[in-house]
Design a protein around this motif. Structure first.
Motif, PDB file in Angstrom:
ATOM      1  N   LYS B  45       0.825  -1.209   0.000  1.00 16.67           N
ATOM      2  CA  LYS B  45       0.000   0.000   0.000  1.00 16.67           C
ATOM      3  C   LYS B  45       0.867   1.272   0.000  1.00 16.67           C
ATOM      4  O   LYS B  45       0.665   2.165  -0.831  1.00 16.67           O
ATOM      5  CB  LYS B  45      -0.928   0.006   1.224  1.00 16.67           C
ATOM      6  CG  LYS B  45      -1.808  -1.240   1.326  1.00 16.67           C
ATOM      7  CD  LYS B  45      -2.752  -1.180   2.490  1.00 16.67           C
ATOM      8  CE  LYS B  45      -2.075  -1.204   3.858  1.00 16.67           C
ATOM      9  NZ  LYS B  45      -1.424  -2.490   4.205  1.00 16.67           N
ATOM     10  N   SER B  46       1.831   1.316   0.925  1.00 17.36           N
ATOM     11  CA  SER B  46       2.681   2.510   0.997  1.00 17.36           C
ATOM     12  C   SER B  46       3.510   2.657  -0.272  1.00 17.36           C
ATOM     13  O   SER B  46       3.746   3.770  -0.745  1.00 17.36           O
ATOM     14  CB  SER B  46       3.611   2.426   2.211  1.00 17.36           C
ATOM     15  OG  SER B  46       2.861   2.406   3.395  1.00 17.36           O
ATOM     16  N   THR B  47       3.946   1.521  -0.814  1.00 16.81           N
ATOM     17  CA  THR B  47       4.741   1.560  -2.044  1.00 16.81           C
ATOM     18  C   THR B  47       3.937   2.177  -3.183  1.00 16.81           C
ATOM     19  O   THR B  47       4.436   3.047  -3.906  1.00 16.81           O
ATOM     20  CB  THR B  47       5.189   0.135  -2.422  1.00 16.81           C
ATOM     21  OG1 THR B  47       5.864  -0.434  -1.303  1.00 16.81           O
ATOM     22  CG2 THR B  47       6.114   0.148  -3.613  1.00 16.81           C
ATOM     23  N   PHE B  78       2.492  11.036   5.353  1.00 15.71           N
ATOM     24  CA  PHE B  78       3.187   9.760   5.465  1.00 15.71           C
ATOM     25  C   PHE B  78       2.692   8.957   6.655  1.00 15.71           C
ATOM     26  O   PHE B  78       2.042   9.474   7.557  1.00 15.71           O
ATOM     27  CB  PHE B  78       4.688  10.008   5.582  1.00 15.71           C
ATOM     28  CG  PHE B  78       5.281  10.629   4.359  1.00 15.71           C
ATOM     29  CD1 PHE B  78       5.651   9.853   3.283  1.00 15.71           C
ATOM     30  CD2 PHE B  78       5.467  12.005   4.282  1.00 15.71           C
ATOM     31  CE1 PHE B  78       6.199  10.424   2.146  1.00 15.71           C
ATOM     32  CE2 PHE B  78       6.013  12.593   3.152  1.00 15.71           C
ATOM     33  CZ  PHE B  78       6.374  11.796   2.082  1.00 15.71           C
ATOM     34  N   GLN B  79       3.075   7.691   6.619  1.00 20.25           N
ATOM     35  CA  GLN B  79       2.655   6.781   7.690  1.00 20.25           C
ATOM     36  C   GLN B  79       3.225   7.230   9.038  1.00 20.25           C
ATOM     37  O   GLN B  79       2.571   7.132  10.060  1.00 20.25           O
ATOM     38  CB  GLN B  79       3.139   5.364   7.353  1.00 20.25           C
ATOM     39  CG  GLN B  79       2.461   4.274   8.137  1.00 20.25           C
ATOM     40  CD  GLN B  79       2.621   2.906   7.470  1.00 20.25           C
ATOM     41  OE1 GLN B  79       3.265   2.773   6.433  1.00 20.25           O
ATOM     42  NE2 GLN B  79       2.041   1.891   8.058  1.00 20.25           N
ATOM     43  N   GLU B  80       4.474   7.749   9.022  1.00 22.41           N
ATOM     44  CA  GLU B  80       5.055   8.358  10.215  1.00 22.41           C
ATOM     45  C   GLU B  80       4.786   9.853  10.098  1.00 22.41           C
ATOM     46  O   GLU B  80       4.640  10.359   9.000  1.00 22.41           O
ATOM     47  CB  GLU B  80       6.563   8.115  10.281  1.00 22.41           C
ATOM     48  CG  GLU B  80       7.005   6.716   9.892  1.00 22.41           C
ATOM     49  CD  GLU B  80       7.014   6.504   8.377  1.00 22.41           C
ATOM     50  OE1 GLU B  80       7.073   7.493   7.644  1.00 22.41           O
ATOM     51  OE2 GLU B  80       6.938   5.339   7.967  1.00 22.41           O
ATOM     52  N   LEU B 149      -3.035   9.865   1.740  1.00 15.49           N
ATOM     53  CA  LEU B 149      -2.980   9.709   3.198  1.00 15.49           C
ATOM     54  C   LEU B 149      -2.601   8.282   3.565  1.00 15.49           C
ATOM     55  O   LEU B 149      -3.324   7.338   3.252  1.00 15.49           O
ATOM     56  CB  LEU B 149      -4.347  10.041   3.817  1.00 15.49           C
ATOM     57  CG  LEU B 149      -4.968  11.390   3.449  1.00 15.49           C
ATOM     58  CD1 LEU B 149      -6.414  11.452   3.912  1.00 15.49           C
ATOM     59  CD2 LEU B 149      -4.172  12.525   4.070  1.00 15.49           C
ATOM     60  N   ASP B 150      -1.452   8.127   4.210  1.00 16.22           N
ATOM     61  CA  ASP B 150      -0.996   6.795   4.591  1.00 16.22           C
ATOM     62  C   ASP B 150      -1.247   6.573   6.084  1.00 16.22           C
ATOM     63  O   ASP B 150      -0.527   7.118   6.918  1.00 16.22           O
ATOM     64  CB  ASP B 150       0.498   6.633   4.266  1.00 16.22           C
ATOM     65  CG  ASP B 150       0.907   5.171   4.221  1.00 16.22           C
ATOM     66  OD1 ASP B 150       0.147   4.321   4.720  1.00 16.22           O
ATOM     67  OD2 ASP B 150       1.997   4.876   3.690  1.00 16.22           O
ATOM     68  N   GLU B 151      -2.254   5.821   6.416  1.00 15.70           N
ATOM     69  CA  GLU B 151      -2.597   5.547   7.820  1.00 15.70           C
ATOM     70  C   GLU B 151      -2.671   6.827   8.644  1.00 15.70           C
ATOM     71  O   GLU B 151      -1.979   6.953   9.648  1.00 15.70           O
ATOM     72  CB  GLU B 151      -1.536   4.636   8.448  1.00 15.70           C
ATOM     73  CG  GLU B 151      -1.535   3.238   7.921  1.00 15.70           C
ATOM     74  CD  GLU B 151      -2.602   2.373   8.572  1.00 15.70           C
ATOM     75  OE1 GLU B 151      -3.097   2.749   9.649  1.00 15.70           O
ATOM     76  OE2 GLU B 151      -2.945   1.358   7.974  1.00 15.70           O
TER      77      GLU B 151
HETATM   78 MG   LIG Z   1       2.521   1.201   4.836  1.00 15.28          MG
END
Ligand SMILES: [Mg+2]
Ligand SMILES: Nc1ncnc2c1ncn2[C@@H]1O[C@H](COP(=O)(O)OP(=O)(O)OP(=O)(O)O)[C@@H](O)[C@H]1O
Lengths: 270, 241
Positions: B45-47, B78-80, B149-151
């Motif tokens: 997903k993030s990729t 980002f996820q972070e 939007l990542d998480e």
């Molecule tokens: Mg991810």
């Protein structure tokens, strides 16, 4: 219910504040007191160690004659110029090697090899090359301070969080913006560690260099006094070095807490 | 390929060393669409999000953004949180924007994410959920057309999470944003998205369109269907298990 709590709270505060400020000075004060008392009662011969008062009087005398200020300023000059040159070169090399893989491959292993030579071992070589003039002392300080600044700048820059760099890329930052907005501030804590370490190396190098070959400076003053068995001046020079070291540490620290105020806002790490 | 789509992904593969992160992904996303990407951890997903953002290039295949000035129209959360630790919350929001009334806009967004009193705080003084909300506000700062939007709501409690879901849906609708939301929470996807894409075995294996103005019953049905797709179970088996 509330009253006793607030009372104990204020009490704690009243006790804590001055203690924090006094505590660091406690041991130096006690040592000087014991030293003075031992000298006054003759337990400590003045030929072994002169009393603090005698050292202080010697300091006042040498200040009035102008000898101490003159040597102090020449030492400060050498230290500062040496640090600026060495630190500057160290920073630039660290910057280049941190940013470019090609330069890293080209330079780093050679620098690491050179770094392992104790720079004080270069004194004879430098005296042969440059004589005992200013450039010899300044070069030694520069060589000594270059490595801590180099290593920490290099390490700081090459270990910036790649996530933050990717974040910068998503904002299409130019190379210059990327450096000034992300890489440099992220590396700054590590760079300042290097500078603080370099300050220590700076004084040690200068003392040794001035003691071995110089006709001015605090190290020369100490060496000269030794020839005349002038114990007060020998001890005075040591005290001056201690004070100079402490002052540069304080300057470095306040620099750090000014530039890195964001680090002190979070959880305490004590 | 649909020529009107905002984002068009065609036969994309992404291989890291020997690891296939994405395998033959094709996807068309329309302007104004709200897409949710769901799937197990490591599913790519993030990729996929990074490829769309142009932060990485596909090993093969094509990612096309149907806009001339694509990157500045796109913002990634980002996820972070990826906040700059040496900048205050307000300065973090202003990061990367060039217009004059940046500060006022930042204040407005801080109000939206309910963090006005934290404007002068540094990130290390914030909780995980507060940092995420700052990162969300930062992503909205430059008025993007596409929001990735990542998480974004991972570290939030149920109540704040619900509030932020509504806030994101509201903003996306009002500004007619094209949005891709990555989430572990299938129910969140069923609540928010127009279309749910399941990422499994490195590819988009299944998709589900969600009804408009859905009620909680419909959300439940969609959630069950997508979950069973991810777990490769029939809904009836899932109940007996
Ligand atoms: Mg991810
Ligand atoms: N930069 C990279 N280098 C090598 N492998 C990577 C890289 N980025 C991702 N991968 C690999 O690609 C696969 C997919 O990763 P990705 O981050 O896209 O998963 P994800 O679906 O976002 O997972 P999660 O839900 O846990 O965030 C993983 O197996 C991961 O190890």
């Amino acid at each position: 219910m509330q009253k006793p709590v607030t009372i104990s709270d204020t009490r704690r505060k009243q006790f804590h504040l001055p203690v924090d400020k006094i505590l660091p000075f406690l041991i130096p004060i006690i040592v000087i007191l014991i030293w003075q008392v031992s000298s006054t009662f003759g337990w400590l011969s003045s030929s072994v160690l002169p009393s603090p008062m005698a050292v202080l009087q010697d300091g006042i005398k040498l200040t009035q004659s102008g000898e101490l200020p003159k040597n102090l300023s020449i030492s400060l000059y050498r230290a500062t110029v040496g640090l600026l040159i060495g630190g500057g070169i160290g920073f630039i090399l660290g910057f280049i090697n941190g940013m470019s893989k090609t330069f890293r491959l080209l330079f780093d292993s050679s620098i690491q090899m050179f770094r392992n030579i104790p720079h004080l071992a270069l004194i004879p070589l430098i005296i042969i090359w440059l004589g005992i003039n200013e450039s010899a002392k300044i070069s030694l300080v520069a060589i000594g301070t270059m490595f801590p600044v180099y290593i920490n700048t290099f390490h700081g820059i090459s270990s910036v969080d790649p996530d933050l760099i990717e974040m910068g890329k998503s904002y299409e930052l130019s190379k210059g913006q990327m450096f000034f907005k992300i890489i440099f501030p992220a590396a700054l804590p590590q760079i300042l560690v290097g500078i603080r370490y370099a300050l220590g190396v700076m004084w040690t190098t200068l003392i040794v260099a001035e003691t071995i070959s110089a006709s001015s400076g605090i190290g020369y003053m100490a060496n000269n006094a030794e020839d005349f068995v002038d114990m007060e001046t020998v001890v005075l020079c040591i005290v001056v070095y201690a004070i100079l070291g402490k002052i540069s540490d304080l300057v470095a620290k306040s620099f750090e807490s000014f530039l890195l105020d964001w680090q002190n806002t979070g959880r305490s790490n004590i | 390929m649909n020529n009107n789509s905002m984002i068009s992904i065609k036969n994309v593969n992404k291989i890291y060393n020997n690891l296939t992160a994405l395998h033959d992904v094709s996807l068309d996303i329309q302007q104004g669409e709200f897409i949710a990407l769901v799937g197990m951890s490591g599913g790519g997903k993030s990729t996929l999000l990074r490829l769309i953002a142009g932060l990485e290039q596909p090993t093969s295949g094509l990612v096309t953004i149907n806009e001339t000035d694509s990157k500045s129209l796109m913002r990634v959360m980002f996820q972070e949180d990826r906040l700059l630790p040496w900048m205050s919350v307000l300065d973090n929001l202003s990061f990367g924007s060039k217009d004059k009334n940046t500060k006022a806009h930042a204040q407005e967004l801080l109000e939206l994410v309910e963090l006005t009193t934290y404007a002068d705080h540094f990130p290390n003084q914030l909780s995980g959920g507060q940092k995420q909300r700052v990162a969300l506000a930062r992503a909205l700062m430059t008025n993007p057309k596409i929001l990735l939007l990542d998480e974004p709501l991972g570290a939030l409690d149920a109540l704040t999470r619900r509030k932020m879901q509504d806030l994101i849906m509201d903003i996306c609708q009002k500004q007619n944003l094209t949005t891709i939301l990555v989430t572990h929470d299938v129910e969140e996807a069923a609540r928010m998205a127009d279309r749910i894409i399941v990422m499994k075995d490195s590819t988009n294996s299944y998709e589900e369109s969600c009804p408009k103005n859905r009620n909680s019953g419909q959300i439940g049905i969609v959630t069950d269907r997508v979950l069973s797709e991810i777990l490769e179970e029939k809904p009836s088996q899932q109940r007996t298990a």
